[in-house]
Design an enzyme around this catalytic site. Structure first.
Site, PDB file in Angstrom:
ATOM      1  N   TYR A 183      -5.156  31.958  39.297  1.00 59.59           N
ATOM      2  CA  TYR A 183      -6.391  31.186  39.131  1.00 59.59           C
ATOM      3  C   TYR A 183      -6.574  30.233  40.302  1.00 59.59           C
ATOM      4  O   TYR A 183      -5.613  29.772  40.914  1.00 59.59           O
ATOM      5  CB  TYR A 183      -6.398  30.421  37.801  1.00 59.59           C
ATOM      6  CG  TYR A 183      -5.348  29.332  37.690  1.00 59.59           C
ATOM      7  CD1 TYR A 183      -5.607  28.028  38.107  1.00 59.59           C
ATOM      8  CD2 TYR A 183      -4.084  29.602  37.162  1.00 59.59           C
ATOM      9  CE1 TYR A 183      -4.661  27.029  37.987  1.00 59.59           C
ATOM     10  CE2 TYR A 183      -3.125  28.616  37.051  1.00 59.59           C
ATOM     11  CZ  TYR A 183      -3.411  27.325  37.461  1.00 59.59           C
ATOM     12  OH  TYR A 183      -2.469  26.330  37.369  1.00 59.59           O
ATOM     13  N   CYS A 184      -7.824  29.969  40.632  1.00 61.28           N
ATOM     14  CA  CYS A 184      -8.188  29.005  41.661  1.00 61.28           C
ATOM     15  C   CYS A 184      -9.582  28.487  41.320  1.00 61.28           C
ATOM     16  O   CYS A 184     -10.171  28.861  40.306  1.00 61.28           O
ATOM     17  CB  CYS A 184      -8.114  29.609  43.053  1.00 61.28           C
ATOM     18  SG  CYS A 184      -8.887  31.229  43.191  1.00 61.28           S
ATOM     19  N   THR A 185     -10.132  27.632  42.153  1.00 60.82           N
ATOM     20  CA  THR A 185     -11.349  26.909  41.787  1.00 60.82           C
ATOM     21  C   THR A 185     -12.495  27.837  41.438  1.00 60.82           C
ATOM     22  O   THR A 185     -12.998  27.831  40.312  1.00 60.82           O
ATOM     23  CB  THR A 185     -11.772  25.963  42.924  1.00 60.82           C
ATOM     24  OG1 THR A 185     -10.673  25.127  43.271  1.00 60.82           O
ATOM     25  CG2 THR A 185     -12.957  25.106  42.494  1.00 60.82           C
ATOM     26  N   CYS A 190      -7.969  33.656  44.950  1.00 54.34           N
ATOM     27  CA  CYS A 190      -7.250  34.640  44.133  1.00 54.34           C
ATOM     28  C   CYS A 190      -7.611  36.074  44.513  1.00 54.34           C
ATOM     29  O   CYS A 190      -6.816  36.996  44.286  1.00 54.34           O
ATOM     30  CB  CYS A 190      -7.540  34.403  42.658  1.00 54.34           C
ATOM     31  SG  CYS A 190      -6.810  32.858  42.067  1.00 54.34           S
ATOM     32  N   ILE A 212     -11.581  28.875  37.831  1.00 54.12           N
ATOM     33  CA  ILE A 212     -11.498  27.779  36.861  1.00 54.12           C
ATOM     34  C   ILE A 212     -12.889  27.322  36.450  1.00 54.12           C
ATOM     35  O   ILE A 212     -13.118  26.952  35.292  1.00 54.12           O
ATOM     36  CB  ILE A 212     -10.716  26.591  37.469  1.00 54.12           C
ATOM     37  CG1 ILE A 212      -9.313  27.024  37.877  1.00 54.12           C
ATOM     38  CG2 ILE A 212     -10.649  25.428  36.491  1.00 54.12           C
ATOM     39  CD1 ILE A 212      -8.613  26.035  38.801  1.00 54.12           C
TER      40      ILE A 212
END
Length: 300
Positions: A183-185, A190, A212
């Protein structure tokens, strides 16, 4: 005037990055939009702020470029002063992992990445596989100080380039036969992280569709996410609800906080988590990092 911020990326072949850069710069300037855009032969990555009508116009025109039609533009509230200027640049990579030749793209997006999961599918996978599922943070480690998925693995990285050494070190080899949800912003980091993980033998790799941001929009603080989301603009952090859990701790006294401050030393790029009380002491903003290029202790 109603101000908004958009976060977006699109993987698609770009045969002439410089031509796309000039087009994007002219388009944003004409619409009075500010923010940061990166363009490479792999596609486009940006975050922009401005008037709602201008942003809608920008999206409409950007989607006309071949391969950019399917871009998922993520909206959030802005203040009108979230970005000091417009910056549009070309780079070898959209995100600097240091492995541009490992990345292959088509008009459908990145080739060989992890399976995309919608937010509800994330929860379903965790419910189905339990302890055989591991959340893997695809951001810089400091971002996880204020928010992360429950029981997530947070690699010790200061920049995205550090991920390659981390993965090659063998310290995460025990995860290669687990279901790994990265997961990333907003999702872009990703896209690449899952690709390099699969090339290194991780067998079951997923990424959260929309990152996210999309998960938080769906579940707020009632899902598997805890805390605040770090943002690379003047806001620093955002919360999905008013009941967001405060998990950050002051780097100096461990008091609860989600307040990031930049090191005042121009040569130091560190950010500190600091509570209101510690912020009142100027000495807490001093550093002695070697990259400050000074033998004297400088404020920063």
């Amino acid at each position: 005037m109603s101000s908004k911020i958009i976060l977006y990326y699109g993987f698609a072949p770009v045969t002439d990055p410089e031509a796309v850069r000039l087009w994007q710069e002219a388009l944003c300037t004409s619409l009075n939009l500010k923010g940061r855009i990166l363009i490479s032969r792999h596609g486009i990555n940006g975050t922009l702020g401005g008037d709602v009508k201008a942003i809608k116009n920008y999206i409409k025109k950007t989607k006309q470029y071949p391969g950019f039609k399917k871009i998922d533009f993520k909206w959030s509230e802005g203040t009108g002063n979230d970005f000091p200027r417009l910056s549009v640049k070309t780079r070898p990579e959209l995100v600097s992992f240091g492995v541009p030749d490992e990345i292959e793209v088509s008009t459908e997006g990145i080739v060989g990445g992890g399976q995309h999961l919608k937010p509800k599918e994330v929860n379903a996978l965790v419910a189905e596989k339990g302890e055989n599922v591991v959340f893997f943070d695809g951001r810089n480690a400091f971002e996880a100080k204020v928010g992360r998925f429950k029981n997530a693995v947070v690699p010790d990285v200061r920049t995205t380039k550090d991920f390659i050494d981390e993965l090659d070190s063998g310290k995460y080899d025990h995860l290669k036969n687990k279901a790994v949800i990265t997961y990333c912003t907003g999702g872009i980091r990703c896209e690449i992280l899952t690709t390099v993980m699969k090339k290194r033998g991780f067998n079951e790799v997923y990424q959260i569709e929309g990152g996210i941001v999309r998960y938080g929009e769906k579940f707020g603080d009632s899902g598997l996410w805890e805390g605040s989301l770090y943002t690379f603009d003047a806001r620093k952090t955002i919360d999905f609800t008013e009941s967001s859990k405060l998990i950050g701790e002051c780097d100096f006294c461990t008091a609860p906080t989600k307040n990031f401050v930049n090191c005042a030393n121009d040569f130091c790029h560190n950010q500190y988590l600091i509570c209101g009380n510690c912020l009142n002491d100027p000495e807490n903003l001093e550093c002695t990092h070697s990259d400050a290029k000074s033998s004297n202790k400088m404020k920063g």
